[in-house]
Design an enzyme around this catalytic site. Structure first.
Site, PDB file in Angstrom:
ATOM      1  N   HIS A 126       0.877  -1.174   0.000  1.00 45.96           N
ATOM      2  CA  HIS A 126       0.000   0.000   0.000  1.00 45.96           C
ATOM      3  C   HIS A 126       0.919   1.231   0.000  1.00 45.96           C
ATOM      4  CE1 HIS A 126      -2.765   2.975   1.779  1.00 45.96           C
ATOM      5  NE2 HIS A 126      -3.756   2.167   1.463  1.00 45.96           N
ATOM      6  N   ASP A 203       3.387  -4.677   7.881  1.00 40.41           N
ATOM      7  CA  ASP A 203       2.166  -3.880   7.764  1.00 40.41           C
ATOM      8  C   ASP A 203       0.985  -4.834   7.920  1.00 40.41           C
ATOM      9  OD1 ASP A 203      -0.066  -2.520   7.004  1.00 40.41           O
ATOM     10  OD2 ASP A 203       0.727  -1.801   5.088  1.00 40.41           O
ATOM     11  N   GLN A 206      -4.335  -5.100   7.087  1.00 43.41           N
ATOM     12  CA  GLN A 206      -5.419  -5.955   6.596  1.00 43.41           C
ATOM     13  C   GLN A 206      -5.525  -7.278   7.358  1.00 43.41           C
ATOM     14  OE1 GLN A 206      -7.758  -5.078   4.612  1.00 43.41           O
ATOM     15  NE2 GLN A 206      -6.889  -3.181   3.832  1.00 43.41           N
ATOM     16  N   LYS A 229      -9.934  -0.452  10.738  1.00 44.16           N
ATOM     17  CA  LYS A 229     -10.082  -1.692   9.962  1.00 44.16           C
ATOM     18  C   LYS A 229     -10.303  -2.875  10.902  1.00 44.16           C
ATOM     19  CE  LYS A 229      -6.901   0.021   6.397  1.00 44.16           C
ATOM     20  NZ  LYS A 229      -7.733   0.378   5.261  1.00 44.16           N
ATOM     21  N   CYS A 367      -4.611   2.555  -3.695  1.00 39.80           N
ATOM     22  CA  CYS A 367      -3.334   3.028  -3.121  1.00 39.80           C
ATOM     23  C   CYS A 367      -2.207   2.017  -3.356  1.00 39.80           C
ATOM     24  CB  CYS A 367      -3.463   3.332  -1.624  1.00 39.80           C
ATOM     25  SG  CYS A 367      -4.534   4.701  -1.273  1.00 39.80           S
TER      26      CYS A 367
HETATM   27  C1  LIG Z   1      -2.249  -2.782   3.624  1.00 39.49           C
HETATM   28  C2  LIG Z   1      -2.534  -1.385   4.115  1.00 39.49           C
HETATM   29  N1  LIG Z   1      -1.561  -0.695   4.737  1.00 39.49           N
HETATM   30  C3  LIG Z   1      -1.755   0.538   5.202  1.00 39.49           C
HETATM   31  C4  LIG Z   1      -2.970   1.164   5.059  1.00 39.49           C
HETATM   32  C5  LIG Z   1      -3.148   2.552   5.583  1.00 39.49           C
HETATM   33  O1  LIG Z   1      -4.074   2.574   6.641  1.00 39.49           O
HETATM   34  P1  LIG Z   1      -4.593   3.980   7.188  1.00 39.49           P
HETATM   35  O2  LIG Z   1      -5.152   4.712   6.007  1.00 39.49           O
HETATM   36  O3  LIG Z   1      -5.648   3.599   8.176  1.00 39.49           O
HETATM   37  O4  LIG Z   1      -3.432   4.670   7.795  1.00 39.49           O
HETATM   38  C6  LIG Z   1      -4.009   0.502   4.407  1.00 39.49           C
HETATM   39  C7  LIG Z   1      -5.307   1.159   4.184  1.00 39.49           C
HETATM   40  O5  LIG Z   1      -6.088   0.769   3.350  1.00 39.49           O
HETATM   41  C8  LIG Z   1      -3.791  -0.810   3.931  1.00 39.49           C
HETATM   42  O6  LIG Z   1      -4.746  -1.513   3.312  1.00 39.49           O
END
Ligand SMILES: Cc1ncc(COP(=O)(O)O)c(C=O)c1O
Length: 409
Positions: A126, A203, A206, A229, A367
């Site tokens: 992401h 990360d 998800q 999430k 993203c």
């Molecule tokens: C895999 C992953 N990492 C990071 C993020 C970023 O999360 P946030 O926008 O809540 O900071 C997302 C958001 O969709 C994501 O899917």
């Protein structure tokens, strides 16, 4: 509920705990990778805080403030315990997974970067776990190494291993791809990085909700996720830092709340995690996250995940059966996220038509532009299921797509 007995997965009963579905009985919510819905228990907890417990933390000696401080610190223990962190003070609260990655990049890794070093990320990250590292590598003239993926949408583990070397400052890898649904083998990847004495960030945005993570066993160096999430509120994130890095963390924001002493001549800071929590934190949000974790812990996550994987397989099959529909990626191990494209229709149009049938999906690049560029798709439609979705939701999606195709193409 009897203490110790977990709730098994009945999506209809689970749905009842989420008031948005009573508000919109027609809603088929399939955008859980963007944000999950909030259960009544979490909404009530946040409301109660505002109605009965509202006060800032740390500063007050009066009862309300002391109680809010206690609840805030109890939330830290709840999160640490949920992820089996070796210590409560490994957990810092941030604004989200994005901010947590930025903190690791700028307040920990930046300090130890030297010219000639490199940073390893993957093509399926992401932007939250890609751009902070890209910016850091550009600012420090270090190399950003991007691990490719295989044709099926798996991480190329051999390539990953070959890209990590003695000059790698950090490996930053997503646990579950928010576009392809790929589940990466984080234990294997952590061992790969550690074999070369390189720290690793996972990360878990998800995966944190449904895939049990045992940080003591996993032994990664950093882990990030977002409350929204995880059936929790917006604006709260988690940063896990292994104790071996606590003393290396520099403040990210300067201000109150992180101070041991301030003199005209200079300032002495509190240790990690407090030195990252400058200013007044989102107290209600953090307490809301702890409540969301209590909700999650009531479920038998192992059987829920199995059930969700089964439902996702059915959804993949039903989608694949639609003429002109191409599934994007077919990872070896895949979560409840599916990307697809419908020949002759822009993904945004597909999402708009589905919306007419009260079906909420995401369209775009999610993203993950480097990933979509590599795959050669300008955009995809993304369906992401959660514990309240059922076969009826999947059938409505497939029926609606079929009708749309017959009508338009
Ligand atoms: C895999 C992953 N990492 C990071 C993020 C970023 O999360 P946030 O926008 O809540 O900071 C997302 C958001 O969709 C994501 O899917």
């Amino acid at each position: 509920m009897v203490e110790g007995r977990k709730i098994l997965g009945d999506p209809a009963a689970i749905k009842q705990q989420f008031p948005i579905f009573s508000e919109y009985p027609e809603l088929v919510y399939l955008d859980n990778a963007a944000t999950t819905q909030r259960p009544q228990q979490v909404i009530n907890r946040i409301n109660n805080f505002h109605q009965q417990e509202n006060a800032t933390i740390r500063r007050g000696v009066y009862q309300l403030s002391a109680r809010a401080t206690q609840e805030f610190e109890a939330a830290r223990s709840t999160v640490a315990n949920f992820f089996k962190a070796p210590q409560d003070d490994c957990i810092a609260f941030t604004q989200g997974a994005t901010e947590s990655v930025n903190i690791v990049a700028r307040s920990i890794i930046k300090e130890k970067l030297k010219p000639g070093d490199n940073i390893v990320v993957s093509l399926m990250e992401h932007h939250a776990n890609f751009v902070p590292w890209q910016m850091l590598s550009q600012a420090t003239s270090t190399e950003l190494r991007v691990v490719p993926i295989t044709e099926s949408g798996d991480l190329d583990l051999d390539k990953l291993n070959s890209l990590i070397d003695s000059r790698t400052a950090v490996v930053a890898i997503v646990h579950i791809s928010n576009t392809l649904g790929t589940i990466n083998p984080i234990k294997v990847i952590t061992q790969m990085a550690h074999a070369k004495e390189v720290p690793i960030l996972i990360d878990a945005a998800q995966s944190a909700t449904l895939y049990p993570i045992n940080l003591t066993e996993l032994d990664c160096d950093f882990l990030v996720c977002s409350a929204h999430k995880m059936f929790g509120p917006f604006g709260v994130g988690v940063l896990y830092v292994h104790p071996r890095y606590h003393r290396q963390v520099q403040p990210y924001n300067y201000g109150g709340g992180i101070i041991r002493s301030v003199k005209v001549e200079g300032t002495e800071f509190l240790p990690y995690p407090h030195l990252l929590e400058a200013g007044t934190p989102n107290v209600a949000g953090v307490i809301g996250l702890a409540e969301a974790i209590r909700v999650i812990k009531k479920f038998d996550r192992e059987s829920l995940v199995k059930q969700l994987h089964k439902l996702t397989q059915i959804a993949r099959q039903k989608l694949a059966d639609i003429e002109g529909l191409s599934l994007v990626g077919n990872p070896t191990l895949s979560s409840s996220i599916i990307s697809f494209s419908l020949a002759g229709m822009h993904p945004h149009d597909v999402a708009s038509f589905l919306n007419e049938d009260h079906i909420a999906v995401r369209a775009g690049q999610h993203c993950t532009q480097p990933l979509l560029d590599y795959l050669g798709w300008p955009a995809t439609v993304r369906v992401s299921l959660s514990i309240y979705n059922n076969l009826q939701d999947v059938d409505r999606l497939a029926d609606s797509l079929r009708e749309m195709k017959d009508f338009l193409i």
